[in-house]
Write a protein that holds these residues in place. Structure first.
Motif, PDB file in Angstrom:
ATOM      1  N   SER A  20      67.286  -1.722 -42.658  1.00  0.00           N
ATOM      2  CA  SER A  20      68.235  -2.837 -42.739  1.00  0.00           C
ATOM      3  C   SER A  20      69.168  -2.803 -41.530  1.00  0.00           C
ATOM      4  O   SER A  20      70.208  -2.180 -41.557  1.00  0.00           O
ATOM      5  N   ALA A  22      71.462  -4.593 -38.369  1.00  0.00           N
ATOM      6  CA  ALA A  22      72.344  -5.736 -38.176  1.00  0.00           C
ATOM      7  C   ALA A  22      71.603  -6.824 -37.401  1.00  0.00           C
ATOM      8  O   ALA A  22      70.780  -6.542 -36.535  1.00  0.00           O
ATOM      9  N   LYS A  23      71.919  -8.047 -37.722  1.00  0.00           N
ATOM     10  CA  LYS A  23      71.289  -9.197 -37.084  1.00  0.00           C
ATOM     11  C   LYS A  23      72.194  -9.690 -35.953  1.00  0.00           C
ATOM     12  O   LYS A  23      73.380  -9.906 -36.164  1.00  0.00           O
ATOM     13  N   ASP A  24      71.642  -9.858 -34.758  1.00  0.00           N
ATOM     14  CA  ASP A  24      72.389 -10.382 -33.615  1.00  0.00           C
ATOM     15  C   ASP A  24      72.244 -11.898 -33.577  1.00  0.00           C
ATOM     16  O   ASP A  24      71.137 -12.419 -33.574  1.00  0.00           O
ATOM     17  N   ILE A  25      73.385 -12.588 -33.527  1.00  0.00           N
ATOM     18  CA  ILE A  25      73.389 -14.039 -33.473  1.00  0.00           C
ATOM     19  C   ILE A  25      74.072 -14.458 -32.179  1.00  0.00           C
ATOM     20  O   ILE A  25      75.207 -14.052 -31.914  1.00  0.00           O
ATOM     21  N   ALA A 105      76.746  -6.797 -41.423  1.00  0.00           N
ATOM     22  CA  ALA A 105      75.368  -7.290 -41.433  1.00  0.00           C
ATOM     23  C   ALA A 105      75.007  -8.117 -40.217  1.00  0.00           C
ATOM     24  O   ALA A 105      73.830  -8.348 -39.961  1.00  0.00           O
ATOM     25  N   GLU A 106      75.998  -8.578 -39.445  1.00  0.00           N
ATOM     26  CA  GLU A 106      75.721  -9.465 -38.319  1.00  0.00           C
ATOM     27  C   GLU A 106      76.660  -9.168 -37.161  1.00  0.00           C
ATOM     28  O   GLU A 106      77.796  -8.758 -37.368  1.00  0.00           O
ATOM     29  N   LYS A 107      76.153  -9.432 -35.971  1.00  0.00           N
ATOM     30  CA  LYS A 107      76.960  -9.358 -34.756  1.00  0.00           C
ATOM     31  C   LYS A 107      76.838 -10.709 -34.060  1.00  0.00           C
ATOM     32  O   LYS A 107      75.741 -11.167 -33.788  1.00  0.00           O
TER      33      LYS A 107
END
Length: 117
Positions: A20, A22-25, A105-107
């Motif tokens: 799991s 982190a999702k990069d946006i 959870a996100e960057k």
């Protein structure tokens, strides 16, 4: 026999948890033009879902850009906060910056540009 079954289930849980990431946006925003010495601003509103949000870091790069926020380190479920970005060019020409928001959870990497006139 039960010990082996428990160990197998435990190993599967560990394996699933280790993937799991982190999702990069990546996003971008263009302030357009602003006269040297004047300020333009933009505000992003954030709202936590049912599990809340934890902010690890909120930072801004770029000499013509600054940020301010009322976001706490932890935002309770369904609460809101805001991040405001200010563009104040000190000289003419193109300016670029980066707003970085690091959550569990996100960057978010928000590239920001503007032109001083």
């Amino acid at each position: 026999m039960n010990f082996i079954r428990i160990l197998t289930v435990y190993s599967m849980l560990l394996l699933n948890a280790s993937f799991s990431f982190a999702k990069d946006i990546r996003m971008s925003y263009n302030f357009g033009s602003a006269e040297v010495g004047t300020t333009k601003s933009l505000q992003w509103g954030l709202r936590a879902k049912e599990h809340g949000l934890r902010f690890k870091e909120i930072s801004m790069l770029g000499e013509a850009f600054h940020h301010r926020t009322n976001c706490p380190e932890e935002l309770a479920p369904l609460e809101r906060c805001a991040i405001e970005v200010l563009f104040k060019p000190a000289n003419k020409g193109l300016h670029s910056g980066l707003l970085f928001i690091d959550m569990d959870a996100e960057k978010f990497f928000i590239e920001i540009v503007g032109e001083g006139i």
